[in-house]
Design a protein around this motif. Structure first.
Motif, PDB file in Angstrom:
ATOM      1  N   LEU A  37       4.940   1.941  -3.513  1.00  0.00           N
ATOM      2  CA  LEU A  37       3.592   2.611  -3.441  1.00  0.00           C
ATOM      3  C   LEU A  37       2.844   2.050  -4.500  1.00  0.00           C
ATOM      4  O   LEU A  37       1.595   1.794  -4.358  1.00  0.00           O
ATOM      5  CB  LEU A  37       3.783   4.285  -3.700  1.00  0.00           C
ATOM      6  CG  LEU A  37       4.998   4.887  -2.551  1.00  0.00           C
ATOM      7  CD1 LEU A  37       4.948   6.200  -2.905  1.00  0.00           C
ATOM      8  CD2 LEU A  37       4.013   4.499  -1.248  1.00  0.00           C
ATOM      9  N   GLU A  38       3.298   1.862  -5.695  1.00  0.00           N
ATOM     10  CA  GLU A  38       2.334   1.323  -6.900  1.00  0.00           C
ATOM     11  C   GLU A  38       1.880  -0.040  -6.402  1.00  0.00           C
ATOM     12  O   GLU A  38       0.869  -0.370  -7.081  1.00  0.00           O
ATOM     13  CB  GLU A  38       3.273   1.172  -8.167  1.00  0.00           C
ATOM     14  CG  GLU A  38       3.317   2.669  -8.924  1.00  0.00           C
ATOM     15  CD  GLU A  38       4.367   2.672  -9.987  1.00  0.00           C
ATOM     16  OE1 GLU A  38       5.116   1.751 -10.451  1.00  0.00           O
ATOM     17  OE2 GLU A  38       4.286   3.765 -10.653  1.00  0.00           O
ATOM     18  N   GLY A  39       2.743  -0.831  -5.923  1.00  0.00           N
ATOM     19  CA  GLY A  39       2.534  -2.219  -5.424  1.00  0.00           C
ATOM     20  C   GLY A  39       1.312  -2.023  -4.292  1.00  0.00           C
ATOM     21  O   GLY A  39       0.332  -2.976  -4.437  1.00  0.00           O
ATOM     22  N   TRP A  40       1.240  -0.971  -3.463  1.00  0.00           N
ATOM     23  CA  TRP A  40       0.169  -1.033  -2.643  1.00  0.00           C
ATOM     24  C   TRP A  40      -1.202  -0.526  -3.502  1.00  0.00           C
ATOM     25  O   TRP A  40      -2.279  -1.050  -3.155  1.00  0.00           O
ATOM     26  CB  TRP A  40       0.512   0.101  -1.573  1.00  0.00           C
ATOM     27  CG  TRP A  40       1.207  -0.465  -0.116  1.00  0.00           C
ATOM     28  CD1 TRP A  40       2.267  -0.276   0.268  1.00  0.00           C
ATOM     29  CD2 TRP A  40       0.139  -1.107   0.779  1.00  0.00           C
ATOM     30  NE1 TRP A  40       2.322  -0.759   1.438  1.00  0.00           N
ATOM     31  CE2 TRP A  40       1.105  -1.199   1.847  1.00  0.00           C
ATOM     32  CE3 TRP A  40      -1.127  -1.354   0.852  1.00  0.00           C
ATOM     33  CZ2 TRP A  40       0.755  -2.123   3.141  1.00  0.00           C
ATOM     34  CZ3 TRP A  40      -1.539  -2.333   2.037  1.00  0.00           C
ATOM     35  CH2 TRP A  40      -0.562  -2.381   3.170  1.00  0.00           C
ATOM     36  N   ALA A  41      -0.993   0.430  -4.146  1.00  0.00           N
ATOM     37  CA  ALA A  41      -1.967   0.854  -5.079  1.00  0.00           C
ATOM     38  C   ALA A  41      -2.855  -0.366  -5.789  1.00  0.00           C
ATOM     39  O   ALA A  41      -4.015  -0.453  -5.733  1.00  0.00           O
ATOM     40  CB  ALA A  41      -1.637   2.207  -5.868  1.00  0.00           C
ATOM     41  N   GLU A  42      -2.025  -1.221  -6.418  1.00  0.00           N
ATOM     42  CA  GLU A  42      -2.290  -2.187  -7.237  1.00  0.00           C
ATOM     43  C   GLU A  42      -3.219  -3.180  -6.474  1.00  0.00           C
ATOM     44  O   GLU A  42      -4.150  -3.827  -6.455  1.00  0.00           O
ATOM     45  CB  GLU A  42      -1.177  -2.830  -8.024  1.00  0.00           C
ATOM     46  CG  GLU A  42      -1.648  -3.988  -8.913  1.00  0.00           C
ATOM     47  CD  GLU A  42      -0.641  -4.712  -9.991  1.00  0.00           C
ATOM     48  OE1 GLU A  42      -0.453  -5.640  -9.642  1.00  0.00           O
ATOM     49  OE2 GLU A  42       0.124  -3.762 -10.608  1.00  0.00           O
ATOM     50  N   ILE A  81      -7.585   3.505   5.196  1.00  0.00           N
ATOM     51  CA  ILE A  81      -6.343   3.384   6.037  1.00  0.00           C
ATOM     52  C   ILE A  81      -5.142   3.603   4.939  1.00  0.00           C
ATOM     53  O   ILE A  81      -4.347   4.253   5.712  1.00  0.00           O
ATOM     54  CB  ILE A  81      -6.292   1.752   6.142  1.00  0.00           C
ATOM     55  CG1 ILE A  81      -7.518   1.130   7.229  1.00  0.00           C
ATOM     56  CG2 ILE A  81      -4.998   1.624   7.009  1.00  0.00           C
ATOM     57  CD1 ILE A  81      -7.601   1.990   8.578  1.00  0.00           C
ATOM     58  N   VAL A  82      -5.132   3.556   3.917  1.00  0.00           N
ATOM     59  CA  VAL A  82      -4.208   3.862   2.777  1.00  0.00           C
ATOM     60  C   VAL A  82      -4.613   5.263   2.134  1.00  0.00           C
ATOM     61  O   VAL A  82      -3.902   6.105   2.157  1.00  0.00           O
ATOM     62  CB  VAL A  82      -3.719   2.963   1.961  1.00  0.00           C
ATOM     63  CG1 VAL A  82      -2.621   3.216   1.159  1.00  0.00           C
ATOM     64  CG2 VAL A  82      -3.400   1.589   2.811  1.00  0.00           C
ATOM     65  N   LEU A  90      -1.860  13.853  -2.465  1.00  0.00           N
ATOM     66  CA  LEU A  90      -0.439  13.950  -2.643  1.00  0.00           C
ATOM     67  C   LEU A  90       0.080  12.453  -3.051  1.00  0.00           C
ATOM     68  O   LEU A  90       1.115  11.944  -3.539  1.00  0.00           O
ATOM     69  CB  LEU A  90       0.309  14.327  -1.482  1.00  0.00           C
ATOM     70  CG  LEU A  90       0.010  15.570  -0.963  1.00  0.00           C
ATOM     71  CD1 LEU A  90       0.960  15.900   0.334  1.00  0.00           C
ATOM     72  CD2 LEU A  90       0.704  16.683  -1.935  1.00  0.00           C
ATOM     73  N   GLY A  91      -0.901  11.428  -2.980  1.00  0.00           N
ATOM     74  CA  GLY A  91      -0.732   9.856  -3.283  1.00  0.00           C
ATOM     75  C   GLY A  91      -0.446   9.187  -2.032  1.00  0.00           C
ATOM     76  O   GLY A  91       0.008   9.681  -0.961  1.00  0.00           O
ATOM     77  N   ILE A  92      -0.241   7.659  -2.300  1.00  0.00           N
ATOM     78  CA  ILE A  92       0.011   6.843  -1.289  1.00  0.00           C
ATOM     79  C   ILE A  92       1.314   7.227  -0.693  1.00  0.00           C
ATOM     80  O   ILE A  92       2.240   7.510  -1.372  1.00  0.00           O
ATOM     81  CB  ILE A  92      -0.107   5.565  -1.907  1.00  0.00           C
ATOM     82  CG1 ILE A  92      -1.589   5.045  -1.978  1.00  0.00           C
ATOM     83  CG2 ILE A  92       0.564   4.486  -0.742  1.00  0.00           C
ATOM     84  CD1 ILE A  92      -1.681   3.707  -2.552  1.00  0.00           C
ATOM     85  N   VAL A 132       1.526   9.252  -6.476  1.00  0.00           N
ATOM     86  CA  VAL A 132       1.189   7.681  -6.845  1.00  0.00           C
ATOM     87  C   VAL A 132       0.070   7.082  -6.181  1.00  0.00           C
ATOM     88  O   VAL A 132      -0.512   7.125  -5.015  1.00  0.00           O
ATOM     89  CB  VAL A 132       2.515   7.015  -6.532  1.00  0.00           C
ATOM     90  CG1 VAL A 132       2.603   5.358  -6.733  1.00  0.00           C
ATOM     91  CG2 VAL A 132       3.974   7.578  -7.038  1.00  0.00           C
ATOM     92  N   GLY A 133      -0.680   6.306  -6.743  1.00  0.00           N
ATOM     93  CA  GLY A 133      -1.808   5.728  -6.418  1.00  0.00           C
ATOM     94  C   GLY A 133      -3.071   6.559  -5.820  1.00  0.00           C
ATOM     95  O   GLY A 133      -3.758   6.369  -5.070  1.00  0.00           O
ATOM     96  N   LYS A 134      -3.100   7.830  -6.194  1.00  0.00           N
ATOM     97  CA  LYS A 134      -4.095   8.813  -5.755  1.00  0.00           C
ATOM     98  C   LYS A 134      -5.482   8.102  -5.972  1.00  0.00           C
ATOM     99  O   LYS A 134      -5.641   7.606  -7.021  1.00  0.00           O
ATOM    100  CB  LYS A 134      -4.229  10.002  -6.428  1.00  0.00           C
ATOM    101  CG  LYS A 134      -2.972  11.052  -5.926  1.00  0.00           C
ATOM    102  CD  LYS A 134      -3.099  12.459  -6.133  1.00  0.00           C
ATOM    103  CE  LYS A 134      -3.566  12.783  -7.632  1.00  0.00           C
ATOM    104  NZ  LYS A 134      -3.626  14.242  -7.977  1.00  0.00           N
ATOM    105  N   ALA A 135      -6.331   8.136  -4.926  1.00  0.00           N
ATOM    106  CA  ALA A 135      -7.578   7.547  -5.166  1.00  0.00           C
ATOM    107  C   ALA A 135      -8.506   8.378  -6.097  1.00  0.00           C
ATOM    108  O   ALA A 135      -8.387   9.626  -6.284  1.00  0.00           O
ATOM    109  CB  ALA A 135      -8.372   7.610  -3.747  1.00  0.00           C
TER     110      ALA A 135
END
Length: 135
Positions: A37-42, A81-82, A90-92, A132-135
């Motif tokens: 999930l962190e990878g997607w966010a980054e 999309i993500v 709740l995060g990605i 994780v990765g909340k916008a």
């Protein structure tokens, strides 16, 4: 992961693991899910690993040019999309019991899955919905 499409509760990407692995190596599973999930966010933010990721994408799929990859990232970000739906809070990778129930119900109504199955026996929310990765 949240699709942003409320008319069809599908997931583009799911992670499958055996019940044994999830039970016996929870920490390992959590680290893998969080890193994914962190990878997607980054990646969607254009973080420092994006060039390495894009090089791998081009290697695995030579039809994907830099322009196509940039366009895909732009469209994913612009259309949520993500980053949409439950992922906003709740995060990605966000998913809920209610969403799984809706998905199962729609698939059972179409005859894709048998009626009378308890979908809660086939998934765990233990590793997601951690912001994780909340916008």
């Amino acid at each position: 992961m949240e699709s942003g499409n409320d008319s069809f509760d599908n997931d583009n990407t799911t992670l499958a693991a055996s019940r044994k692995l999830v039970t016996e190596k929870k920490d390992l599973v959590q680290r893998f899910v969080t890193a994914t999930l962190e990878g997607w966010a980054e990646y969607l933010e254009g973080g420092p690993g994006i060039e390495t990721a894009n090089a791998q994408i081009r290697k695995d799929n030579p039809d994907m040019t830099d322009d196509k990859i940039a366009y895909a990232i732009k469209v994913m970000n612009e259309n949520g999309i993500v980053h949409s739906g439950d992922a906003l809070t709740l995060g990605i990778g966000a998913v809920t019991d209610a969403r799984w129930q809706r998905f199962y119900k729609s698939m059972a109504e179409l005859g894709v899955l048998p009626a009378g199955v308890d979908p809660a026996k086939g998934y765990s929310l233990d590793f997601v919905n951690k912001g994780v990765g909340k916008a």
